[in-house]
Design an enzyme around this catalytic site. Structure first.
Site, PDB file in Angstrom:
ATOM      1  N   ALA B   9       0.849  -1.185   0.000  1.00 54.68           N
ATOM      2  CA  ALA B   9       0.000   0.000   0.000  1.00 54.68           C
ATOM      3  C   ALA B   9       0.886   1.236   0.000  1.00 54.68           C
ATOM      4  O   ALA B   9       1.885   1.295   0.713  1.00 54.68           O
ATOM      5  CB  ALA B   9      -0.880  -0.003   1.253  1.00 54.68           C
ATOM      6  N   ARG B  10       0.530   2.229  -0.789  1.00 58.68           N
ATOM      7  CA  ARG B  10       1.259   3.494  -0.826  1.00 58.68           C
ATOM      8  C   ARG B  10       2.760   3.322  -1.059  1.00 58.68           C
ATOM      9  O   ARG B  10       3.589   3.994  -0.428  1.00 58.68           O
ATOM     10  CB  ARG B  10       1.058   4.274   0.481  1.00 58.68           C
ATOM     11  CG  ARG B  10      -0.348   4.779   0.637  1.00 58.68           C
ATOM     12  CD  ARG B  10      -0.605   5.893  -0.366  1.00 58.68           C
ATOM     13  NE  ARG B  10      -1.915   6.464  -0.139  1.00 58.68           N
ATOM     14  CZ  ARG B  10      -2.147   7.761  -0.020  1.00 58.68           C
ATOM     15  NH1 ARG B  10      -1.156   8.604  -0.159  1.00 58.68           N
ATOM     16  NH2 ARG B  10      -3.356   8.199   0.189  1.00 58.68           N
ATOM     17  N   SER B  14       1.114   2.644  -8.331  1.00 60.59           N
ATOM     18  CA  SER B  14       0.201   3.242  -9.322  1.00 60.59           C
ATOM     19  C   SER B  14       0.903   4.370 -10.076  1.00 60.59           C
ATOM     20  O   SER B  14       0.799   4.457 -11.306  1.00 60.59           O
ATOM     21  CB  SER B  14      -1.063   3.775  -8.646  1.00 60.59           C
ATOM     22  OG  SER B  14      -1.847   2.688  -8.180  1.00 60.59           O
ATOM     23  N   ALA B  33     -10.176   0.329 -14.412  1.00 63.18           N
ATOM     24  CA  ALA B  33     -10.273   0.445 -12.951  1.00 63.18           C
ATOM     25  C   ALA B  33     -11.144  -0.671 -12.393  1.00 63.18           C
ATOM     26  O   ALA B  33     -12.274  -0.866 -12.837  1.00 63.18           O
ATOM     27  CB  ALA B  33     -10.874   1.800 -12.581  1.00 63.18           C
ATOM     28  N   THR B  34     -10.630  -1.391 -11.419  1.00 63.11           N
ATOM     29  CA  THR B  34     -11.394  -2.482 -10.805  1.00 63.11           C
ATOM     30  C   THR B  34     -12.058  -2.056  -9.497  1.00 63.11           C
ATOM     31  O   THR B  34     -12.835  -2.816  -8.927  1.00 63.11           O
ATOM     32  CB  THR B  34     -10.472  -3.676 -10.504  1.00 63.11           C
ATOM     33  OG1 THR B  34      -9.385  -3.201  -9.710  1.00 63.11           O
ATOM     34  CG2 THR B  34      -9.941  -4.289 -11.779  1.00 63.11           C
ATOM     35  N   HIS B  49      -7.032   9.313  -6.924  1.00 61.57           N
ATOM     36  CA  HIS B  49      -6.249   8.674  -7.989  1.00 61.57           C
ATOM     37  C   HIS B  49      -6.601   9.273  -9.351  1.00 61.57           C
ATOM     38  O   HIS B  49      -5.737   9.540 -10.167  1.00 61.57           O
ATOM     39  CB  HIS B  49      -6.505   7.160  -8.011  1.00 61.57           C
ATOM     40  CG  HIS B  49      -5.632   6.404  -7.057  1.00 61.57           C
ATOM     41  ND1 HIS B  49      -4.267   6.333  -7.199  1.00 61.57           N
ATOM     42  CD2 HIS B  49      -5.926   5.687  -5.951  1.00 61.57           C
ATOM     43  CE1 HIS B  49      -3.761   5.601  -6.215  1.00 61.57           C
ATOM     44  NE2 HIS B  49      -4.746   5.201  -5.433  1.00 61.57           N
ATOM     45  N   GLU B  61     -14.506   1.383 -16.052  1.00 52.41           N
ATOM     46  CA  GLU B  61     -14.667   0.759 -14.735  1.00 52.41           C
ATOM     47  C   GLU B  61     -15.220  -0.643 -14.917  1.00 52.41           C
ATOM     48  O   GLU B  61     -16.301  -0.818 -15.476  1.00 52.41           O
ATOM     49  CB  GLU B  61     -15.601   1.604 -13.856  1.00 52.41           C
ATOM     50  CG  GLU B  61     -14.965   2.949 -13.537  1.00 52.41           C
ATOM     51  CD  GLU B  61     -15.766   3.802 -12.568  1.00 52.41           C
ATOM     52  OE1 GLU B  61     -16.899   3.411 -12.237  1.00 52.41           O
ATOM     53  OE2 GLU B  61     -15.242   4.849 -12.147  1.00 52.41           O
TER      54      GLU B  61
END
Lengths: 169, 169, 169
Positions: B9-10, B14, B33-34, B49, B61
């Site tokens: 995470a972070r 991305s 995008a999921t 994001h 999406e």
């Protein structure tokens, strides 16, 4: 110069950072500790770490105002252990992520102006399952961004795994 | 071509994937995008994001049918963010690990036939303490196997740590 | 020779270690298993792993006395899977961290005297949020130190991520 050292719990990151500090500063190192002995377990961890460090290093305990502490450090080489507890301390006093990123940016800018070497240790906490707890999610988001800021500014960066380093840059 | 990007995470995965997509596709990128905005926190993450991406990218999406979405993508370069939420969505609708591995294999085969470039982002979630929760254990097992399948098929693979990449292949 | 293989859950570390064992020992490999089938989920994991291994390998199940098991191994090549369950087993019978480090040191010394090759698999569990549970914190501390001892003694060390290896040494 900025050296960034990250890794999981008990990955050897503090030991690695201490060896770098000893190489660069010998006995003239300021150890900037962000840990606060809030309970007996934490106190024991702090004591165990302290016993591993050279006795002539100067220990400065500063849970919050790192920019000021780095500015005032009495030696060119400063070992900051660790950013992850700092972010935790800031979160507990109510700082927002934006405030933390501002404080991290100020710290890094002050270090550039000051010269000398800052070795900054942090933890990776984002490689497990998403925590149930909203505060824990907020913490790993904030720490992730602070870590990115520190790593981006670093001249050298390392990931420690089982006591062995992976050079990131 | 398949580019696999993983990290915690972070960790900056991305952003790294978006930079690769921009290099390869410029303004002609399909962002697949999921994420599903199931609550306010998720909605805020999705918005944050989106604001970071080039405005001319096409956002699709699709929480579940990734093979079809990749097949139908209107640009050669597709950025899929992320496999980890896809696996979570599949788990929540009741798919077995075998079904997920089948779907992942179909997705990877379709990408090979289609040509162009798929940049697939995922999370590492298996480097913490074993979760108490059986569903969380099932999730990290399934995601671990889907990640292995994607990484094995990839032409390039990266682990992001504090915003810095480790090239895996 | 000692080869250390670490990674998260479902990172491909067992498969990687098994391939190394097959390269080095062919059909003459002792598989030293520390897992205990305490419940149905664990039993299923053990069976799934066993089905993936060459049928002529010798399986020795030893949850605790690894030094003795390595000493008595009937083949030069031993694949030990895994140190992380061993530490868990030692913790559950009440061993202190100091006792575990002593046992790990004895195991590594015995391996050096014995010759042949030991491939030791372990887990990284320290890269998530600090666990709420005191026993879990004790576990990740103890395992972290055992992993460091094994990695320090190793001739080769690898971190597996999504099935791909990062060579640590």
């Amino acid at each position: 110069m900025l050296i960034y050292v990250t890794g999981g719990a008990r990955s050897g990151k503090s030991r690695f950072a201490e060896e770098r500090a000893r190489q660069l500063g010998g006995d003239a190192v300021t150890y900037l500790a962000t840990a606060q002995p809030l309970d007996a377990e934490m106190q024991a961890r702090i004591e165990r770490h302290r016993a591993d460090r050279p006795p002539r290093w100067i220990t400065v305990e500063e849970p919050l105002e790192l920019e000021r502490a780095v500015q005032a450090a009495p030696t060119p080489v400063v070992l900051l252990d660790c950013l992850s507890l700092w972010v935790s301390n800031l979160l507990l006093r109510g700082d927002s992520e934006a405030q933390m990123l501002k404080a991290a940016g100020d710290l890094l800018a002050t270090q550039r102006r000051r010269g000398g070497t800052l070795i900054a240790v942090s933890n990776e906490v984002g490689l497990g399952i998403v925590p149930d707890n909203a505060l824990a999610r907020q913490y790993r988001d904030a720490l992730g961004r602070v870590n990115q800021a520190a790593a981006a500014a670093a001249d050298e960066a390392y990931l420690l795994v089982s006591g062995l380093e992976v050079k990131l840059k």
